[in-house]
Write an enzyme that holds these catalytic residues in place. Structure first.
Site, PDB file in Angstrom:
ATOM      1  N   LYS A  18       0.836  -1.215   0.000  1.00 30.70           N
ATOM      2  CA  LYS A  18       0.000   0.000   0.000  1.00 30.70           C
ATOM      3  C   LYS A  18       0.871   1.266   0.000  1.00 30.70           C
ATOM      4  CE  LYS A  18      -2.223  -1.016   3.848  1.00 30.70           C
ATOM      5  NZ  LYS A  18      -1.623  -2.315   4.199  1.00 30.70           N
ATOM      6  N   ARG A  62      -9.227   0.613   9.205  1.00 30.98           N
ATOM      7  CA  ARG A  62      -8.791  -0.753   9.477  1.00 30.98           C
ATOM      8  C   ARG A  62      -9.841  -1.536  10.247  1.00 30.98           C
ATOM      9  NH1 ARG A  62      -2.931   0.436   9.082  1.00 30.98           N
ATOM     10  NH2 ARG A  62      -1.675  -1.442   9.377  1.00 30.98           N
ATOM     11  N   ARG A 118      11.739  -5.572   4.538  1.00 31.07           N
ATOM     12  CA  ARG A 118      11.449  -4.176   4.198  1.00 31.07           C
ATOM     13  C   ARG A 118      12.370  -3.206   4.940  1.00 31.07           C
ATOM     14  NH1 ARG A 118       5.363  -2.051   4.535  1.00 31.07           N
ATOM     15  NH2 ARG A 118       5.511  -2.292   6.784  1.00 31.07           N
ATOM     16  N   ARG A 139      11.763  -1.126  10.528  1.00 30.24           N
ATOM     17  CA  ARG A 139      10.752  -0.775  11.524  1.00 30.24           C
ATOM     18  C   ARG A 139      10.710  -1.868  12.587  1.00 30.24           C
ATOM     19  NH1 ARG A 139       5.325   0.477   8.126  1.00 30.24           N
ATOM     20  NH2 ARG A 139       4.483  -0.605   9.931  1.00 30.24           N
ATOM     21  N   ARG A 181       0.590  -8.918  13.393  1.00 31.50           N
ATOM     22  CA  ARG A 181      -0.028  -7.903  12.524  1.00 31.50           C
ATOM     23  C   ARG A 181      -0.891  -8.568  11.457  1.00 31.50           C
ATOM     24  NH1 ARG A 181       4.811  -4.701  10.372  1.00 31.50           N
ATOM     25  NH2 ARG A 181       3.267  -3.489   9.237  1.00 31.50           N
TER      26      ARG A 181
HETATM   27  P1  AMP Z   1       1.180   0.641   9.001  1.00 34.10           P
HETATM   28  O1  AMP Z   1       2.305   1.577   8.765  1.00 34.10           O
HETATM   29  O2  AMP Z   1      -0.048   0.996   8.198  1.00 34.10           O
HETATM   30  O3  AMP Z   1       1.566  -0.796   8.833  1.00 34.10           O
HETATM   31  O4  AMP Z   1       0.746   0.818  10.543  1.00 34.10           O
HETATM   32  C1  AMP Z   1       1.639   0.544  11.584  1.00 34.10           C
HETATM   33  C2  AMP Z   1       0.896   0.391  12.889  1.00 34.10           C
HETATM   34  O5  AMP Z   1       0.243   1.621  13.218  1.00 34.10           O
HETATM   35  C3  AMP Z   1      -0.212  -0.653  12.914  1.00 34.10           C
HETATM   36  O6  AMP Z   1       0.277  -1.952  13.151  1.00 34.10           O
HETATM   37  C4  AMP Z   1      -1.078  -0.140  14.066  1.00 34.10           C
HETATM   38  O7  AMP Z   1      -0.493  -0.415  15.317  1.00 34.10           O
HETATM   39  C5  AMP Z   1      -0.999   1.368  13.845  1.00 34.10           C
HETATM   40  N1  AMP Z   1      -2.087   1.806  12.920  1.00 34.10           N
HETATM   41  C6  AMP Z   1      -1.932   2.328  11.681  1.00 34.10           C
HETATM   42  N2  AMP Z   1      -3.118   2.613  11.135  1.00 34.10           N
HETATM   43  C7  AMP Z   1      -4.063   2.267  12.038  1.00 34.10           C
HETATM   44  C8  AMP Z   1      -5.476   2.284  12.056  1.00 34.10           C
HETATM   45  N3  AMP Z   1      -6.185   2.728  11.005  1.00 34.10           N
HETATM   46  N4  AMP Z   1      -6.106   1.845  13.186  1.00 34.10           N
HETATM   47  C9  AMP Z   1      -5.423   1.417  14.249  1.00 34.10           C
HETATM   48  N5  AMP Z   1      -4.086   1.329  14.286  1.00 34.10           N
HETATM   49  C10 AMP Z   1      -3.399   1.751  13.200  1.00 34.10           C
END
Ligand code: AMP
Length: 217
Positions: free
Chosen positions: A15, A90, A129, A162, A173
């Site tokens: 994404k 999400r 990554r 990360r 996740r």
């Molecule tokens: P991402 O970079 O999209 O993989 O997000 C990293 C982390 O941020 C996720 O594993 C969640 O802990 C938190 N996070 C990101 N977006 C959301 C969301 N829409 N709702 C809840 N937690 C989020």
């Protein structure tokens, strides 16, 4: 009318990489909830400290916090023509809240490209990554290596792994995605906006498929 596009898919679907590629072409700002949490973490805000406790375990930050943060972001001037959302919504509660706030902004979710990738590929994608310290540009040690190892092609900053891309967290996740975000596939399909794209193809081909699948004005 503003245009809102929700890039949807499991962690590791690509994404962020695709959002980087298409946001300029669509003239829409790329709004990544994960990036906003990470920026808050970097600058030690209260929001960042709170989010960390969930992110480090691969769990979702509570809906009310996440929704308020996105609402604030979407009211900024650069979003007046819409936004390309990455990582939000999400959960079904977040999707309902998004629909309500976009109705207030005289808009709605126009399209939800679902970047589908087999589960077996996700772990390899996430654990390989590397992310740029300065702006979050994304690379992969095998599939999309930087030109100079350890440095971002775009801004030269250091690449890091990360914390939540480490194998212990990745598994949770992916589990969280299937349980809490999985129902959104049906949610958006029923609303007639879901378009499925094969995310297992090479990056450039996925970009082409996405652009072809998106409504053009
Ligand atoms: P991402 O970079 O999209 O993989 O997000 C990293 C982390 O941020 C996720 O594993 C969640 O802990 C938190 N996070 C990101 N977006 C959301 C969301 N829409 N709702 C809840 N937690 C989020």
């Amino acid at each position: 009318m503003p245009a809102y596009i929700v890039l949807f898919g499991p962690p590791g679907a690509g994404k962020g990489t695709q959002a980087q590629a298409i946001s300029q072409k669509l003239s829409l700002p790329h709004i990544s909830s994960g990036d906003i949490f990470r920026e808050n973490l970097k600058s030690h805000t209260e929001l960042g400290k709170l989010a960390e406790t969930y992110m480090s375990k691969g769990n979702l930050v509570p809906d009310d916090v996440t929704i308020a943060m996105i609402r604030e972001r979407l009211t900024r001037p650069d979003c007046k023509n819409g936004a390309l959302l990455d990582g939000f919504p999400r959960t079904v509660a977040q999707a309902d809240a998004l629909a309500a706030m976009l109705a207030e902004f005289q808009g709605g979710v126009n399209a939800v490209p679902f970047i589908n990738v087999p589960e077996a590929v996700l772990v390899e994608r996430l654990t390989g990554r590397w992310t740029c310290r300065a702006q979050g540009h994304i690379f992969h040690e095998k599939n999309n290596p930087p030109r100079i190892a350890g440095h971002c092609d775009f801004d030269g900053s250091e690449l890091y792994q990360r914390d939540d891309d480490k194998v212990e967290t990745v598994t949770n996740r992916i589990r969280v995605y299937f349980k809490q975000s999985g129902p959104l596939i049906e949610y958006y399909r029923q609303r007639g906006v879901l378009v499925e794209v094969d995310g297992a193809r090479p990056i450039e081909q996925v970009t082409e498929d996405l652009l072809a699948a998106l409504p053009t004005e």
